[in-house]
Scaffold this motif. Sequence first.
Motif, PDB file in Angstrom:
ATOM      1  N   VAL A  49      44.028  50.446  34.946  1.00 54.19           N
ATOM      2  CA  VAL A  49      45.071  49.725  35.697  1.00 54.19           C
ATOM      3  C   VAL A  49      44.500  48.504  36.405  1.00 54.19           C
ATOM      4  CG1 VAL A  49      46.635  49.896  37.675  1.00 54.19           C
ATOM      5  CG2 VAL A  49      46.588  51.717  35.985  1.00 54.19           C
ATOM      6  N   THR A  50      43.331  48.657  37.049  1.00 49.76           N
ATOM      7  CA  THR A  50      42.745  47.525  37.772  1.00 49.76           C
ATOM      8  C   THR A  50      42.229  46.436  36.830  1.00 49.76           C
ATOM      9  OG1 THR A  50      40.621  48.698  37.917  1.00 49.76           O
ATOM     10  CG2 THR A  50      42.117  48.875  39.801  1.00 49.76           C
ATOM     11  N   LEU A  51      41.977  46.803  35.580  1.00 44.40           N
ATOM     12  CA  LEU A  51      41.550  45.810  34.593  1.00 44.40           C
ATOM     13  C   LEU A  51      42.733  45.060  33.996  1.00 44.40           C
ATOM     14  CD1 LEU A  51      38.692  47.514  32.530  1.00 44.40           C
ATOM     15  CD2 LEU A  51      38.522  45.358  33.766  1.00 44.40           C
ATOM     16  N   THR A  52      43.817  45.780  33.717  1.00 49.81           N
ATOM     17  CA  THR A  52      44.932  45.202  32.962  1.00 49.81           C
ATOM     18  C   THR A  52      46.015  44.574  33.828  1.00 49.81           C
ATOM     19  OG1 THR A  52      46.017  47.382  32.867  1.00 49.81           O
ATOM     20  CG2 THR A  52      44.581  46.783  31.024  1.00 49.81           C
ATOM     21  N   ASP A  53      46.160  45.018  35.072  1.00 50.33           N
ATOM     22  CA  ASP A  53      47.221  44.487  35.926  1.00 50.33           C
ATOM     23  C   ASP A  53      46.716  43.272  36.712  1.00 50.33           C
ATOM     24  OD1 ASP A  53      49.102  44.161  38.217  1.00 50.33           O
ATOM     25  OD2 ASP A  53      50.012  45.962  37.354  1.00 50.33           O
ATOM     26  N   PRO A  54      47.311  42.079  36.489  1.00 52.66           N
ATOM     27  CA  PRO A  54      46.851  40.861  37.184  1.00 52.66           C
ATOM     28  C   PRO A  54      46.961  40.948  38.699  1.00 52.66           C
ATOM     29  CG  PRO A  54      48.341  40.330  35.356  1.00 52.66           C
ATOM     30  CD  PRO A  54      48.410  41.811  35.551  1.00 52.66           C
ATOM     31  N   MET A  55      47.897  41.765  39.203  1.00 54.99           N
ATOM     32  CA  MET A  55      48.089  41.891  40.646  1.00 54.99           C
ATOM     33  C   MET A  55      46.915  42.597  41.332  1.00 54.99           C
ATOM     34  SD  MET A  55      50.948  40.388  41.204  1.00 54.99           S
ATOM     35  CE  MET A  55      51.388  40.924  42.852  1.00 54.99           C
ATOM     36  N   LEU A  56      46.092  43.266  40.536  1.00 64.38           N
ATOM     37  CA  LEU A  56      44.954  44.009  41.097  1.00 64.38           C
ATOM     38  C   LEU A  56      43.615  43.325  40.799  1.00 64.38           C
ATOM     39  CD1 LEU A  56      45.974  47.722  40.367  1.00 64.38           C
ATOM     40  CD2 LEU A  56      46.512  46.297  42.342  1.00 64.38           C
ATOM     41  N   HIS A  57      43.674  42.042  40.411  1.00 67.56           N
ATOM     42  CA  HIS A  57      42.437  41.306  40.154  1.00 67.56           C
ATOM     43  C   HIS A  57      41.937  40.671  41.453  1.00 67.56           C
ATOM     44  CE1 HIS A  57      43.273  40.866  35.543  1.00 67.56           C
ATOM     45  NE2 HIS A  57      43.076  42.108  35.934  1.00 67.56           N
ATOM     46  N   SER A  58      41.497  41.538  42.361  1.00 68.03           N
ATOM     47  CA  SER A  58      40.983  41.094  43.658  1.00 68.03           C
ATOM     48  C   SER A  58      39.685  41.837  43.941  1.00 68.03           C
ATOM     49  CB  SER A  58      42.008  41.373  44.759  1.00 68.03           C
ATOM     50  OG  SER A  58      42.196  42.768  44.916  1.00 68.03           O
ATOM     51  N   PRO A  59      38.868  41.350  44.888  1.00 65.76           N
ATOM     52  CA  PRO A  59      37.590  42.017  45.179  1.00 65.76           C
ATOM     53  C   PRO A  59      37.720  43.489  45.504  1.00 65.76           C
ATOM     54  CG  PRO A  59      37.656  39.888  46.244  1.00 65.76           C
ATOM     55  CD  PRO A  59      39.020  40.107  45.669  1.00 65.76           C
ATOM     56  N   MET A  60      38.742  43.868  46.272  1.00 64.70           N
ATOM     57  CA  MET A  60      38.929  45.264  46.656  1.00 64.70           C
ATOM     58  C   MET A  60      39.020  46.169  45.429  1.00 64.70           C
ATOM     59  SD  MET A  60      42.065  46.863  48.858  1.00 64.70           S
ATOM     60  CE  MET A  60      42.384  48.628  48.913  1.00 64.70           C
ATOM     61  N   TYR A  61      39.773  45.739  44.441  1.00 62.71           N
ATOM     62  CA  TYR A  61      39.976  46.570  43.249  1.00 62.71           C
ATOM     63  C   TYR A  61      38.825  46.430  42.258  1.00 62.71           C
ATOM     64  CZ  TYR A  61      44.465  47.225  45.364  1.00 62.71           C
ATOM     65  OH  TYR A  61      45.448  47.551  46.266  1.00 62.71           O
ATOM     66  N   PHE A  62      38.098  45.334  42.348  1.00 61.96           N
ATOM     67  CA  PHE A  62      36.868  45.199  41.556  1.00 61.96           C
ATOM     68  C   PHE A  62      35.855  46.263  41.989  1.00 61.96           C
ATOM     69  CE2 PHE A  62      32.507  43.475  41.506  1.00 61.96           C
ATOM     70  CZ  PHE A  62      32.317  43.357  40.135  1.00 61.96           C
ATOM     71  N   PHE A  63      35.699  46.429  43.292  1.00 63.95           N
ATOM     72  CA  PHE A  63      34.779  47.444  43.804  1.00 63.95           C
ATOM     73  C   PHE A  63      35.320  48.854  43.569  1.00 63.95           C
ATOM     74  CE2 PHE A  63      33.580  43.809  46.683  1.00 63.95           C
ATOM     75  CZ  PHE A  63      32.357  43.572  46.084  1.00 63.95           C
ATOM     76  N   LEU A  64      36.634  49.011  43.651  1.00 64.34           N
ATOM     77  CA  LEU A  64      37.239  50.314  43.360  1.00 64.34           C
ATOM     78  C   LEU A  64      36.981  50.708  41.905  1.00 64.34           C
ATOM     79  CD1 LEU A  64      39.003  52.758  43.993  1.00 64.34           C
ATOM     80  CD2 LEU A  64      41.023  51.331  43.567  1.00 64.34           C
ATOM     81  N   ARG A  65      37.028  49.740  41.008  1.00 65.07           N
ATOM     82  CA  ARG A  65      36.743  49.988  39.592  1.00 65.07           C
ATOM     83  C   ARG A  65      35.293  50.448  39.412  1.00 65.07           C
ATOM     84  NH1 ARG A  65      39.069  45.771  37.968  1.00 65.07           N
ATOM     85  NH2 ARG A  65      37.339  44.316  37.712  1.00 65.07           N
ATOM     86  N   ASN A  66      34.386  49.830  40.138  1.00 61.92           N
ATOM     87  CA  ASN A  66      32.983  50.259  40.108  1.00 61.92           C
ATOM     88  C   ASN A  66      32.836  51.683  40.613  1.00 61.92           C
ATOM     89  OD1 ASN A  66      30.584  48.012  39.671  1.00 61.92           O
ATOM     90  ND2 ASN A  66      32.546  47.080  40.165  1.00 61.92           N
ATOM     91  N   LEU A  67      33.559  52.002  41.704  1.00 61.17           N
ATOM     92  CA  LEU A  67      33.489  53.355  42.273  1.00 61.17           C
ATOM     93  C   LEU A  67      34.032  54.388  41.288  1.00 61.17           C
ATOM     94  CD1 LEU A  67      32.913  55.201  44.733  1.00 61.17           C
ATOM     95  CD2 LEU A  67      35.257  54.748  45.482  1.00 61.17           C
ATOM     96  N   SER A  68      35.128  54.076  40.621  1.00 61.58           N
ATOM     97  CA  SER A  68      35.722  55.008  39.654  1.00 61.58           C
ATOM     98  C   SER A  68      34.773  55.253  38.481  1.00 61.58           C
ATOM     99  CB  SER A  68      37.060  54.467  39.143  1.00 61.58           C
ATOM    100  OG  SER A  68      38.021  54.462  40.168  1.00 61.58           O
ATOM    101  N   PHE A  69      34.130  54.186  38.007  1.00 58.22           N
ATOM    102  CA  PHE A  69      33.153  54.354  36.917  1.00 58.22           C
ATOM    103  C   PHE A  69      31.981  55.210  37.386  1.00 58.22           C
ATOM    104  CE2 PHE A  69      29.283  52.918  34.705  1.00 58.22           C
ATOM    105  CZ  PHE A  69      29.627  53.271  33.403  1.00 58.22           C
ATOM    106  N   LEU A  70      31.513  54.961  38.609  1.00 57.91           N
ATOM    107  CA  LEU A  70      30.403  55.744  39.155  1.00 57.91           C
ATOM    108  C   LEU A  70      30.771  57.220  39.250  1.00 57.91           C
ATOM    109  CD1 LEU A  70      28.089  54.636  42.038  1.00 57.91           C
ATOM    110  CD2 LEU A  70      28.954  56.959  41.993  1.00 57.91           C
TER     111      LEU A  70
END
Length: 317
Positions: A49-70
């Motif tokens: 969702v954070t990759l595909t949704d343009p509304m979530l292309h912000s630093p907060m969700y970039f780091f959230l994506r890293n956390l989810s992968f971790l």
Amino acid sequence: MTGGNGTRVSDFILMSFSSLSTEIQSLLFMTFLVIYLITLMGNSLIILVTLTDPMLHSPMYFFLRNLSFLEIVFNLVIVPKMLGTLLARDTIISFLGCATQMYFFFFFGVDECALLATMAYDRYLAICNPLHYPIIMNQRTCAKLAAASWFPGFPVGIVQTMWLFSFPFCGPNKVNHFFCDSPPVLRLVCANTAMFEIYAIIGTILFVMIPCMLILCSYTRIAAAILKIPSAKGKQKAFSTCSSHLLVVSLFYVSLSLTYFRPKSNNSPESKKLLSLSYTVVTPMLNPIIYSLRNKEVKNALSRTFHKAINLRNCIL
């Protein structure tokens, strides 16, 4: 395993939950399997969702994506082997396998502490310095902060694992845990480990407690800034942007503290196993749920993604 004086241990036996009855172990297997699948699906969905949704292309969700992968890879280190010990009673783990599991446990554990501190810093800038936030937290800065968060686990994991496994293991070879954690493996060493234990304490202060202090400082400043906002609606909006992260941090550090910082007299192996489950199994499952339920932007993005998938399916059919 080769035991006795003058010989080396070639493998270990994970005691896991062997003290429990077969029926309870089967029940635990089903419970942990469901939690594991929810963890994989939930965190994968957050990444998608954070990759595909343009509304979530912000630093907060970039780091959230890293956390989810971790959280996904951290779970892969611990849970599959634990499920094997419960279902097939596959309790034997090789010397190299135990060292590898411990290395990645340290690697991802330290990285999670660093990443949570980075996310707190991001929220601090967003709330306390909103005008300069887009300039400071540009793509290049985000990439550097993410790289800095992922790096510390590498030297910590290498040094601590190689040092511990350079000690002689003369038997027994039974690790009283469901994975190769440092304290239960250290108890099997037949040598003086005083220097290693001092290093472990220093490492804990540097790579676990310092990030925790940075998080506390960030949220102290955030709380002060929120209290200065005149309107109740403004306060609620500011708090809602960091409440999910604050809850995730609290769950992680509380469970970690109860596991590793309790007095030894109150820290039986069985209670430590239960507490270890909280940050190795339960917290990675709760993170995507917390961010989904408490974050309006994520909920809206999930809804948009779901409707897009339905529309795509209808077009294909």
